[in-house]
Write a protein that holds these residues in place. Sequence first.
Motif, PDB file in Angstrom:
ATOM      1  N   ALA A 503       0.808  -1.227   0.000  1.00  0.00           N
ATOM      2  CA  ALA A 503       0.000   0.000   0.000  1.00  0.00           C
ATOM      3  C   ALA A 503       0.842   1.279   0.000  1.00  0.00           C
ATOM      4  N   ASN A 504       1.967   1.280   0.660  1.00  0.00           N
ATOM      5  CA  ASN A 504       2.729   2.528   0.816  1.00  0.00           C
ATOM      6  C   ASN A 504       4.125   2.386   0.225  1.00  0.00           C
ATOM      7  N   CYS A 505       4.164   1.999  -1.021  1.00  0.00           N
ATOM      8  CA  CYS A 505       5.450   1.728  -1.669  1.00  0.00           C
ATOM      9  C   CYS A 505       5.885   2.896  -2.542  1.00  0.00           C
ATOM     10  N   GLU A 506       7.164   3.124  -2.571  1.00  0.00           N
ATOM     11  CA  GLU A 506       7.740   4.117  -3.464  1.00  0.00           C
ATOM     12  C   GLU A 506       8.188   3.400  -4.731  1.00  0.00           C
ATOM     13  N   CYS A 507       7.700   3.878  -5.847  1.00  0.00           N
ATOM     14  CA  CYS A 507       8.062   3.249  -7.108  1.00  0.00           C
ATOM     15  C   CYS A 507       9.351   3.851  -7.659  1.00  0.00           C
ATOM     16  N   ALA A 508      10.010   3.078  -8.497  1.00  0.00           N
ATOM     17  CA  ALA A 508      11.244   3.560  -9.132  1.00  0.00           C
ATOM     18  C   ALA A 508      10.937   4.725 -10.066  1.00  0.00           C
ATOM     19  N   VAL A 509      12.000   5.424 -10.479  1.00  0.00           N
ATOM     20  CA  VAL A 509      11.834   6.617 -11.315  1.00  0.00           C
ATOM     21  C   VAL A 509      11.092   6.283 -12.608  1.00  0.00           C
ATOM     22  N   ASP A 510      11.398   5.119 -13.189  1.00  0.00           N
ATOM     23  CA  ASP A 510      10.787   4.766 -14.473  1.00  0.00           C
ATOM     24  C   ASP A 510       9.506   3.939 -14.295  1.00  0.00           C
ATOM     25  N   GLU A 511       8.912   4.004 -13.094  1.00  0.00           N
ATOM     26  CA  GLU A 511       7.682   3.251 -12.821  1.00  0.00           C
ATOM     27  C   GLU A 511       6.555   4.201 -12.431  1.00  0.00           C
ATOM     28  N   MET A 512       5.315   3.749 -12.608  1.00  0.00           N
ATOM     29  CA  MET A 512       4.158   4.489 -12.106  1.00  0.00           C
ATOM     30  C   MET A 512       3.509   3.667 -10.988  1.00  0.00           C
ATOM     31  N   LYS A 513       2.868   4.365 -10.075  1.00  0.00           N
ATOM     32  CA  LYS A 513       2.229   3.713  -8.951  1.00  0.00           C
ATOM     33  C   LYS A 513       0.732   3.583  -9.212  1.00  0.00           C
TER      34      LYS A 513
END
Length: 836
Positions: A503-513
């Motif tokens: 639920a509270n994850c930070e995605c990588a720069v080249d990813e969307m949440k």
Amino acid sequence: MRNSGLTYDPKKDEINGIPEEMEFLPASNQKKLEKRSPKERMLLVGLIIGAALLSLMIGLLVWHFHFRPDNRIKKMYNGYLTITNKQFTEKLEDSESEAFKQLAATVEETLQNTYMGMDAVAPYYVRSTVSAFSEGSVIAYYWLECWVPPENAAELDAAIRATSLSISGRSHPGVSKSLRIAELVVDRADPQRVKPPKDKSCSFDLHAVPGKVGTFTSPGFPNSPYPSNAWCQWVIRADPQHILELNFVTFDLENICHNDFVVVYDSLSPIEQREITERCGMYPPTNAFKLISSRNVMLVTLMTDDDENYPGFKAEFRQLPKIKECNEVLEGSGNISSPYYPAYYPPRANCTWILRVAPSKHVKVTFNVFLLQNPDKDNICRDYVEINNKKICGEKPKMVELGNKNEMTVKFHSDGAESFRGFSAMFEPYDPSKPCPKKFACNNGRCVQLDLKCDGWNDCGDNSDEINCECSSDQFHCGTGLCKSMFWVCDGVNDCGDNSDEANCECAVDEMKCMNGKCIPEVQRCNLVDECGDRSDEQGCSEAENTVACTDYTYKCRDGSCIKKKNPECDGTRHCADGSDEQNCDCGTRPYKHSRIVGGMDAEIGEWPWQVSLHFKKLGSTCGASVISNNWLVSAAHCFQDFQGTRYSDPGHWVAYLGLHVQHKLSDRVVKENIKRIIVHEKYNPQMFDNDIALLELAHPVTFTSVIQPICLPDASHDFPVGKSTWVTGWGKTSESGPVATVLQKAEIRIIKRKVCDNLLSSAVTSHMLCAGYLSGGIDACQGDSGGPMSSVEENGKVFLAGIVSWGDGCARKNKPGVYTKVSNYRQWITQHSGV
């Protein structure tokens, strides 16, 4: 001129066409010249109308019976009836004997009287034909033929079914007084399974011989395929007080059951209520199915269409003594199983076991195998085990039932149709105060090691070992109260069950949440594919964003256009305008049908027909490989690196075994072939195991068979998502320090996020690799499996080569998953060097 004396002079004028001087003589009956009365006129009109109506009716009847098209349809029914006041004799087995003919005539007359006495059946009834007799006291099997207008067919079906009755000790109304009927069962026959009762062109009568195994085959087997449009039947009998065991040792029919199929009945009439099983396709010898009858008769039928004929089948049969009772009182400990296990349990079986242990103990039953017929659409169990006052059916994993005293009753019941593999269980005593000495007692009755309690893994199967735990510093506390390894957090898989770990994850720069917390590559947004699972990646997209643009995540057709369909190749639907996504799709098929086997990880014959065993001369089985065409294999580059003076790179030292199942057991199915050429990826890094892939050219092309087939190669855009289950196979070591396997092994593993694996393993996990396994350990590839396939079974049944067994830290260690070469990254390289 002399007067002729005629009163009529033609020269006289005529008035209204009548000579003016014509005289009329008086009538002889004056009444005839009088006007008719009104009554007489009405009578005359009535006669004329009546004659016209009569003529019309006659015409309609003539048209109806002679000229009107007959729209009636033929309806066939089959069934049987039990006659209690007759005794079965051997003469009744022979349809040409006088005894058969006399009793058949009496039964047919009885059936005719019964059906002609029914208002809803009589207008359509044609005939009843007895086809066979068997014991019990006498069971008569028959066909019923009717002709009925289509609009009355449903009504007739209902009326025929209504004649199925159960009567004890008395004659049925309308039945001959010479017959006393205890049971009558009849139902509509499937039109596809209807054959004229007198047609014996492909009909065989067999009788089991005590102490011997009989055999029969489909027509032409094994020298030629079975014939087209065939309807064949085998009537099999056993001696009185015996049952029949039928075992299909070879079975190879068309995969589509609507076209070619075998049906086995627990009777001598092909009635659906007595159908044991219907089968098509191919079954390996390791999974041949064995069927049991409930009586001393069995009927086997084979039906084929006019297309795609296959080799057929070979079957064995024998008679077994009929179990008088399967009711037992067992004490102490022991085993129970469905009747005749591991054969399919017989229809209409009823068993009761009373299990007793010492007065101070309670009863514990562990079901190691539980494979019963699934519940019906109303969720009612037709076949079931009744234990602790609950009925259990369907397919279950290993299951434990605990009693609350020293005695437990277990019941088994099967209905009249659709048998299955059954169950095998053991019972033993347990101390209710200490149900698992020196172990943890799960709520479901299982016992697991104490160190598995609160370790973050569901070892019990019901999570009871993970409830009410204090999470350690390296664990995540789920919203459900469970503790999970921190390595599972933000890995794209809902491990907690409530998605709290994602639920509270930070995605990588080249990813969307995604809205559900999942991270996906940014390039997958607005591609008309629900990558998130909640469609949040497809919301708020403009029409321009939804245009087809070629990227690393789109499939490129042969004409250069790109499509957004995820994994479109060989899915059975044409997506490319040029159809290139459905070309070269003769791969990834498993000709054999494989029923679920519970317990053990031995693969079945032909289950993974692309699996190859590579033997280095004088060393035996060394690596694995996968068949990708009739003359090319793909394996791991590290298998062919020279080491301590041994020339592993020399193709002359290698031999490939295709279609192998058991090491050192070369059947006529196995093909042994030399290696002509080895092509190792030019950028293979032996320190990092990067680009760990190699191609092997066979010295001679092989012919594909039921146990030798190519696996599908994935396109560069093919996605094997995190969390997807795949299978790894091989003959490697069964444990890190254990022996190698003799029988081909299989293990189901799960793809793990690369970033998680990179943090866990001793070497870098690059973008050319896939990580898979279980962080809990216990299941993994091992030494000797290298180069073998990691197979991904898609929804349509096609199997793709997701990975190649490459490297790992030990075997099946906790937090040490395996690493596999990512084959989709090498699709172009494979084509460039092999043309596949």
